[in-house]
Design an enzyme around this catalytic site. Structure first.
Site, PDB file in Angstrom:
ATOM      1  N   HIS A  82       0.840  -1.204   0.000  1.00 24.62           N
ATOM      2  CA  HIS A  82       0.000   0.000   0.000  1.00 24.62           C
ATOM      3  C   HIS A  82       0.876   1.256   0.000  1.00 24.62           C
ATOM      4  O   HIS A  82       1.843   1.330   0.744  1.00 24.62           O
ATOM      5  CB  HIS A  82      -0.888  -0.037   1.244  1.00 24.62           C
ATOM      6  CG  HIS A  82      -2.070   0.883   1.164  1.00 24.62           C
ATOM      7  ND1 HIS A  82      -1.953   2.248   1.231  1.00 24.62           N
ATOM      8  CD2 HIS A  82      -3.390   0.627   1.035  1.00 24.62           C
ATOM      9  CE1 HIS A  82      -3.159   2.788   1.136  1.00 24.62           C
ATOM     10  NE2 HIS A  82      -4.049   1.827   1.015  1.00 24.62           N
ATOM     11  N   ARG A 165       9.931  22.017   6.094  1.00 28.39           N
ATOM     12  CA  ARG A 165      10.056  21.311   4.811  1.00 28.39           C
ATOM     13  C   ARG A 165      11.070  20.174   4.941  1.00 28.39           C
ATOM     14  O   ARG A 165      12.030  20.075   4.166  1.00 28.39           O
ATOM     15  CB  ARG A 165      10.540  22.290   3.737  1.00 28.39           C
ATOM     16  CG  ARG A 165       9.492  23.264   3.232  1.00 28.39           C
ATOM     17  CD  ARG A 165      10.131  24.257   2.284  1.00 28.39           C
ATOM     18  NE  ARG A 165       9.144  25.121   1.650  1.00 28.39           N
ATOM     19  CZ  ARG A 165       8.748  24.980   0.369  1.00 28.39           C
ATOM     20  NH1 ARG A 165       9.264  24.049  -0.394  1.00 28.39           N
ATOM     21  NH2 ARG A 165       7.855  25.805  -0.127  1.00 28.39           N
ATOM     22  N   LYS A 166      10.842  19.337   5.923  1.00 31.43           N
ATOM     23  CA  LYS A 166      11.828  18.306   6.257  1.00 31.43           C
ATOM     24  C   LYS A 166      11.077  17.192   6.958  1.00 31.43           C
ATOM     25  O   LYS A 166      10.365  17.453   7.951  1.00 31.43           O
ATOM     26  CB  LYS A 166      12.831  18.952   7.227  1.00 31.43           C
ATOM     27  CG  LYS A 166      14.043  18.128   7.578  1.00 31.43           C
ATOM     28  CD  LYS A 166      15.026  19.015   8.358  1.00 31.43           C
ATOM     29  CE  LYS A 166      16.071  18.199   9.091  1.00 31.43           C
ATOM     30  NZ  LYS A 166      15.542  17.322  10.138  1.00 31.43           N
ATOM     31  N   HIS A 168      10.076  13.925   9.255  1.00 32.67           N
ATOM     32  CA  HIS A 168      10.512  13.325  10.519  1.00 32.67           C
ATOM     33  C   HIS A 168      11.309  12.092  10.112  1.00 32.67           C
ATOM     34  O   HIS A 168      10.819  11.259   9.346  1.00 32.67           O
ATOM     35  CB  HIS A 168       9.288  12.958  11.352  1.00 32.67           C
ATOM     36  CG  HIS A 168       9.608  12.400  12.700  1.00 32.67           C
ATOM     37  ND1 HIS A 168      10.121  11.132  12.872  1.00 32.67           N
ATOM     38  CD2 HIS A 168       9.479  12.921  13.941  1.00 32.67           C
ATOM     39  CE1 HIS A 168      10.294  10.898  14.168  1.00 32.67           C
ATOM     40  NE2 HIS A 168       9.899  11.979  14.844  1.00 32.67           N
ATOM     41  N   THR A 170      12.094   9.150  11.150  1.00 31.40           N
ATOM     42  CA  THR A 170      11.525   7.790  11.182  1.00 31.40           C
ATOM     43  C   THR A 170      10.028   7.763  10.920  1.00 31.40           C
ATOM     44  O   THR A 170       9.485   6.757  10.482  1.00 31.40           O
ATOM     45  CB  THR A 170      11.769   7.133  12.547  1.00 31.40           C
ATOM     46  OG1 THR A 170      11.172   7.966  13.568  1.00 31.40           O
ATOM     47  CG2 THR A 170      13.261   7.007  12.837  1.00 31.40           C
TER      48      THR A 170
END
Lengths: 298, 298
Positions: A82, A165-166, A168, A170
């Protein structure tokens, strides 16, 4: 009359039972919220939870679940069929009782803001909450998936609604939005010609010029050797089930084909069905809120 | 899943607001019970309460209301258009959620016994709770009314189900029973000829050889100058709304008459309407309990 909101968060973990159990524990620990259902798919490696609760409760539950998922799921290791972009991939809010689409938009904004501020996960608002037309459709927001998000967030049009604009590292990116309850409604035809189902689907769906709030494709039911028009009614108040049914009936006639039957997949709000009874029984001046017994005891 | 029972006690007082308020106070003071509605009719001199609650709560509420009514209402002074035989004239119990007709029969027996033992009011069991066929119909049980009851109780066939063969001096006699929720459903015809409505009513109602659980008469809607088939569906699971509608449609054809529209009076259980959607949309294998969203949040 107290408001009831449904929330159906999708998590990018469908295999590790320890993680799934931890999410269930979180969901059941929040006051004012009931976990109605949760199901996990191994090949999708994805779990879908269905919760219902007060606006305050459901907001808290959505945040706490997203927090827990960000602690336990590492998207850098995630594989599955998915499409996905975050540990908590998407959080839709749906009005259930005494609540409006607007209430759900408000809640979604609160949650999206809180997730980005407290957890450092950038968020997009989608569907009814979208800030631009091209963000309404989740598939477009999610395009590029987790792996493509670092670059996408730097594109001119794809700054997140909240957060930097970054991604996370994980937990990736999460989409949050309000939407109407969806009715999954399929109509079976007495033909084995999938082309006929496809042609009818094209007539009925909004993307080909049909009804704005109906999505549809032709599908073959191999075991019964019949073709089906498989639909999602994304706003049953604007485009009702009987509208889909009667339109398919008259379109099918062109091919000498008739409706064999239909199926409803999963949960459906009672109003979607009662609206049809009202139509077929020609009930005059029916007051849904007042005259349906269950509306007084919910 | 907790059981929900509806109780609709009828009191022989529709004028004295002090008495009506005292009954409302009693109804709202019982734990586990909600007073959904109450309405009083001056010409009938009668009040109808609608309560919903747990089996234990609703049993307690029915008893306490009957007790309060017996303290405040003196049937020897009662006048009004509606037939009546007691201060609390009749107490029906109706299954609403996760409950069966059998649950309601049990509750009705408990309440009828307690009323006669604690308050000295003789009680008859009627409808689904009736101990003999001739006691099913409330009209037959109530025949003779308050004034005729002292004699009637001495007749061979009319010993009460609980209590002595002697009315409560001021509170008379009370009927208690379990029954299915009633759907008041009227179908309007495009004719001003009431004879046609009467003929169709005769075809459809159980008492003339039609459907067992449908009662019906022809009625003239003077303001619209149209005839109507006015029905009570006393068991919508056995004789559904669409059955009544479609039968009237084909019977009307005989006279070149068509259905103009219909009306639903008062409260209707959602299942009565959803059963019709299921029929008209030809939904295959619909699981009412599982697939209607509201069934998970009631």
């Amino acid at each position: 009359m107290s408001k009831l909101i449904e929330c159906i968060p999708n998590f990018s973990e469908g295999r590790d039972q320890t993680i799934i159990n931890a999410l269930v524990d979180t969901a059941t620990s929040i006051k004012g919220v009931t976990l109605l259902d949760h199901s996990s798919d191994e090949s999708h490696n994805r779990s879908v939870f269905t919760l219902v609760g007060t606006p305050e409760g459901i907001e808290e539950a959505a945040f706490e679940l997203c927090k827990k998922a960000s602690e336990l799921i590492d998207m850098r290791k995630h594989t599955g069929e998915h499409p996905r972009m975050g540990a908590t991939d998407v959080i839709p809010f749906v009005p259930v009782k005494n609540a409006t689409a607007k209430d759900c938009v408000e809640i979604s904004i609160n949650v999206a803001k809180r997730i980005s501020e407290s957890l450092g996960i950038p968020t997009f608002l989608y569907e009814d909450s979208a800030t631009r037309p091209e963000r309404k459709n989740l598939a477009k927001v999610r395009k590029g998936q987790f792996e493509g998000m670092p670059e996408k967030l730097l594109e001119e049009d794809w700054a997140p609604d909240f957060g930097e604009r970054k991604i996370h590292e994980t937990a990736g990116v999460t989409a949050v939005g309000g939407r109407m309850p969806l009715v999954a409604f399929n109509v079976n035809l007495n033909t084995s010609d999938i082309n006929i189902a496809n042609k009818i689907a094209k007539k009925i769906r909004g993307s080909s010029g049909g009804y704005t709030y109906i999505k549809g494709i032709g599908v073959m039911l191999e075991d019964r050797n019949i073709a089906q028009v498989s639909m999602n009614l994304v706003n049953y108040e604007k485009n009702a089930m009987y509208v889909a049914f009667e339109t398919i009936k008259f379109e099918a006639k062109r091919y000498g084909v008739e409706i064999l039957g239909s199926e409803v997949i999963g949960l459906t709000p009672m109003k979607a069905l009662i609206d049809c009874a009202e139509y077929y029984l020609q009930i005059e001046d029916f007051d849904y809120a007042k005259q349906v017994l269950e509306n007084h005891i919910l």
